[in-house]
Write an enzyme that holds these catalytic residues in place. Structure first.
Site, PDB file in Angstrom:
ATOM      1  CG  ASP A 140     -28.270 -27.131  94.794  1.00 33.22           C
ATOM      2  OD1 ASP A 140     -26.952 -27.290  94.790  1.00 33.22           O
ATOM      3  OD2 ASP A 140     -29.176 -27.931  94.555  1.00 33.22           O
ATOM      4  CG  HIS A 211     -22.344 -32.823  98.090  1.00 31.13           C
ATOM      5  ND1 HIS A 211     -22.578 -34.165  97.083  1.00 31.13           N
ATOM      6  CD2 HIS A 211     -22.909 -31.868  97.121  1.00 31.13           C
ATOM      7  CE1 HIS A 211     -23.119 -33.607  96.136  1.00 31.13           C
ATOM      8  NE2 HIS A 211     -23.276 -32.388  96.105  1.00 31.13           N
TER       9      HIS A 211
HETATM   10  C1  HEM Z   1     -29.338 -35.131  97.201  1.00 28.72           C
HETATM   11  C2  HEM Z   1     -28.829 -34.670  96.028  1.00 28.72           C
HETATM   12  C3  HEM Z   1     -27.880 -33.479  96.259  1.00 28.72           C
HETATM   13  C4  HEM Z   1     -28.020 -32.475  97.173  1.00 28.72           C
HETATM   14  C5  HEM Z   1     -28.904 -31.995  98.283  1.00 28.72           C
HETATM   15  C6  HEM Z   1     -26.681 -31.509  96.742  1.00 28.72           C
HETATM   16  C7  HEM Z   1     -26.562 -30.370  97.024  1.00 28.72           C
HETATM   17  C8  HEM Z   1     -25.545 -29.370  96.895  1.00 28.72           C
HETATM   18  C9  HEM Z   1     -24.900 -28.358  97.641  1.00 28.72           C
HETATM   19  C10 HEM Z   1     -25.717 -27.766  98.856  1.00 28.72           C
HETATM   20  C11 HEM Z   1     -23.981 -27.788  96.985  1.00 28.72           C
HETATM   21  C12 HEM Z   1     -23.128 -26.489  97.771  1.00 28.72           C
HETATM   22  C13 HEM Z   1     -23.306 -25.174  97.051  1.00 28.72           C
HETATM   23  C14 HEM Z   1     -23.188 -25.421  95.361  1.00 28.72           C
HETATM   24  O1  HEM Z   1     -22.159 -25.230  94.876  1.00 28.72           O
HETATM   25  O2  HEM Z   1     -24.010 -25.585  94.588  1.00 28.72           O
HETATM   26  C15 HEM Z   1     -23.625 -28.672  95.855  1.00 28.72           C
HETATM   27  C16 HEM Z   1     -22.647 -28.624  95.067  1.00 28.72           C
HETATM   28  C17 HEM Z   1     -22.203 -29.438  94.022  1.00 28.72           C
HETATM   29  N1  HEM Z   1     -22.860 -30.447  93.589  1.00 28.72           N
HETATM   30 FE1  HEM Z   1     -24.513 -31.265  94.608  1.00 28.72          FE
HETATM   31  N2  HEM Z   1     -26.189 -32.006  95.593  1.00 28.72           N
HETATM   32  C18 HEM Z   1     -26.706 -33.403  95.223  1.00 28.72           C
HETATM   33  C19 HEM Z   1     -26.489 -34.167  94.351  1.00 28.72           C
HETATM   34  C20 HEM Z   1     -25.447 -34.034  93.430  1.00 28.72           C
HETATM   35  C21 HEM Z   1     -25.154 -34.915  92.334  1.00 28.72           C
HETATM   36  C22 HEM Z   1     -25.882 -36.115  91.811  1.00 28.72           C
HETATM   37  C23 HEM Z   1     -23.875 -34.211  91.634  1.00 28.72           C
HETATM   38  C24 HEM Z   1     -23.280 -34.631  90.370  1.00 28.72           C
HETATM   39  C25 HEM Z   1     -23.829 -35.607  89.643  1.00 28.72           C
HETATM   40  C26 HEM Z   1     -23.621 -33.047  92.260  1.00 28.72           C
HETATM   41  C27 HEM Z   1     -22.647 -32.302  91.892  1.00 28.72           C
HETATM   42  C28 HEM Z   1     -22.277 -31.157  92.601  1.00 28.72           C
HETATM   43  C29 HEM Z   1     -21.236 -30.034  91.895  1.00 28.72           C
HETATM   44  C30 HEM Z   1     -20.319 -30.349  90.735  1.00 28.72           C
HETATM   45  C31 HEM Z   1     -21.129 -29.047  93.077  1.00 28.72           C
HETATM   46  C32 HEM Z   1     -20.198 -27.906  92.851  1.00 28.72           C
HETATM   47  C33 HEM Z   1     -18.971 -28.309  93.615  1.00 28.72           C
HETATM   48  C34 HEM Z   1     -17.963 -27.018  93.756  1.00 28.72           C
HETATM   49  O3  HEM Z   1     -17.691 -26.687  92.745  1.00 28.72           O
HETATM   50  O4  HEM Z   1     -17.653 -26.530  94.913  1.00 28.72           O
HETATM   51  N3  HEM Z   1     -24.573 -32.860  93.432  1.00 28.72           N
HETATM   52  N4  HEM Z   1     -24.522 -29.597  95.842  1.00 28.72           N
END
Ligand code: HEM
Length: 302
Positions: A140, A211
């Site tokens: 993450d 996601h």
């Molecule tokens: C259960 C809750 C969540 C989990 C387990 C989770 C997990 C992850 C993972 C594994 C990634 C891919 C690796 C990375 O680029 O960091 C990611 C990317 C991302 N997540 Fe989440 N996330 C969660 C909730 C959220 C929420 C609530 C938001 C926004 C309000 C969010 C916004 C983002 C964004 C902006 C990215 C980067 C996307 C990119 O530029 O490729 N995430 N998240």
């Protein structure tokens, strides 16, 4: 921007593995000035003390009452989005340091400091899991802005609230049994990246429900919306999840991303939300150091 306005450094501090999140409700009738004065008795947030950082953020209504001139337009309480409930509180503290003992001591001291004006509403200890993975096992933070670009993403650049940051705080509870019952390939389709090394899936392979396919979205000018995520996992053997904490220079990107995750958008929603449930949601504002000092000169005391 005129002159140098210092953001709270704990927003950006790296390398801390022990985290503690506290939310407080201010008692009805408590004087807002007494609340900010109580907060100033926490260790000064401009320095890291005892190996730990404190980030102070206030709920929209409370900050507007304390410092109306330093409250940015668009600062509003959280409203329910899809299955995400609104559980707005008044004060959010994020304590992070090298070890659990330090942050626990600081959390206890914070509850004492605020004891005359506010009640503890939620507390969540959290930690860095392995090499910065979520409890699903996926890295993450891969596409988080690098630290030298993070202030541009996270900090209000000018006007009311300059040097401050909009904060989204949500507690997500995972169903790891169901998630880990999926094949590795299917898990990777849920996130949109490979599990061992966090490589983005190719366009033809990455599902529209992944996601990252839901949260990567452009603004009206065609620029990719960016937020600075500082989430950490929590867990016991009974319950595991992610304390989602993110900072942004404007509030709209949070809402746009949450709607794309949680609302059925033409039949498409974020498949991650089939395996993790939001159980809380609040918006806060983390004022600049300058704004905190304006609100209560005691923030400047040694
Ligand atoms: C259960 C809750 C969540 C989990 C387990 C989770 C997990 C992850 C993972 C594994 C990634 C891919 C690796 C990375 O680029 O960091 C990611 C990317 C991302 N997540 Fe989440 N996330 C969660 C909730 C959220 C929420 C609530 C938001 C926004 C309000 C969010 C916004 C983002 C964004 C902006 C990215 C980067 C996307 C990119 O530029 O490729 N995430 N998240």
């Amino acid at each position: 921007m005129s002159g140098y306005v210092a953001a709270q450094p704990g927003i950006f501090a790296q390398g801390t593995r022990a985290h503690y999140y506290l939310e407080f409700d201010v008692r009805g009738g408590a004087d807002p000035d007494a609340v900010i004065s109580a907060l100033s008795r926490l260790r000064e947030p401009a320095v890291t003390s005892g190996g730990a950082n404190i980030v102070i953020a206030l709920g929209p209504d409370l900050w507007r009452r304390i410092a109306p001139d330093d409250a940015p337009a668009g600062l509003q309480p959280f409203v329910p989005i899809g299955t995400a409930p609104a559980t707005q509180h008044d004060v959010f503290l994020w304590l992070h340091g090298t070890n659990h003992d330090v942050v626990l001591d600081m959390a206890r001291a914070a509850v004492v400091a605020l004891g005359g004006v506010a009640d503890l509403a939620t507390e969540q200890p959290a930690f860095v899991y392995l090499d910065s993975r979520d409890m699903t096992g996926f890295v993450d933070g891969t596409e988080n802005p690098p630290i030298w670009e993070a202030p541009d993403v996270a900090i209000v650049p000018e006007g009311a609230g300059v040097g401050g940051s909009f904060v989204l705080v949500m507690r997500w509870v995972h169903d790891l049994g169901r998630f880990h019952a999926l094949s590795k390939e299917d898990q990777e389709g849920v996130i949109g990246r490979t599990k061992p090394d966090s490589v983005e899936l190719a366009a033809g392979v990455k599902p529209a429900t992944a996601h990252i396919a839901r949260v990567v979205v452009d603004d009206d000018e065609g620029n990719e919306r960016e937020i600075f995520r500082r989430s950490t996992p929590f867990g016991t053997v009974h319950e595991q999840g992610l304390q989602f904490v993110a900072f942004c220079r404007e509030p709209e990107s949070f809402s746009v991303m949450l709607h794309r995750m949680l609302d059925d958008d033409g039949g498409v929603h974020d498949r991650l939300t089939d395996f993790s449930t939001p159980v809380s949601g609040s918006f806060y504002f983390a004022p600049s150091i300058d704004a905190l000092v304006r609100a209560c000169p005691a923030f400047d005391d040694d």
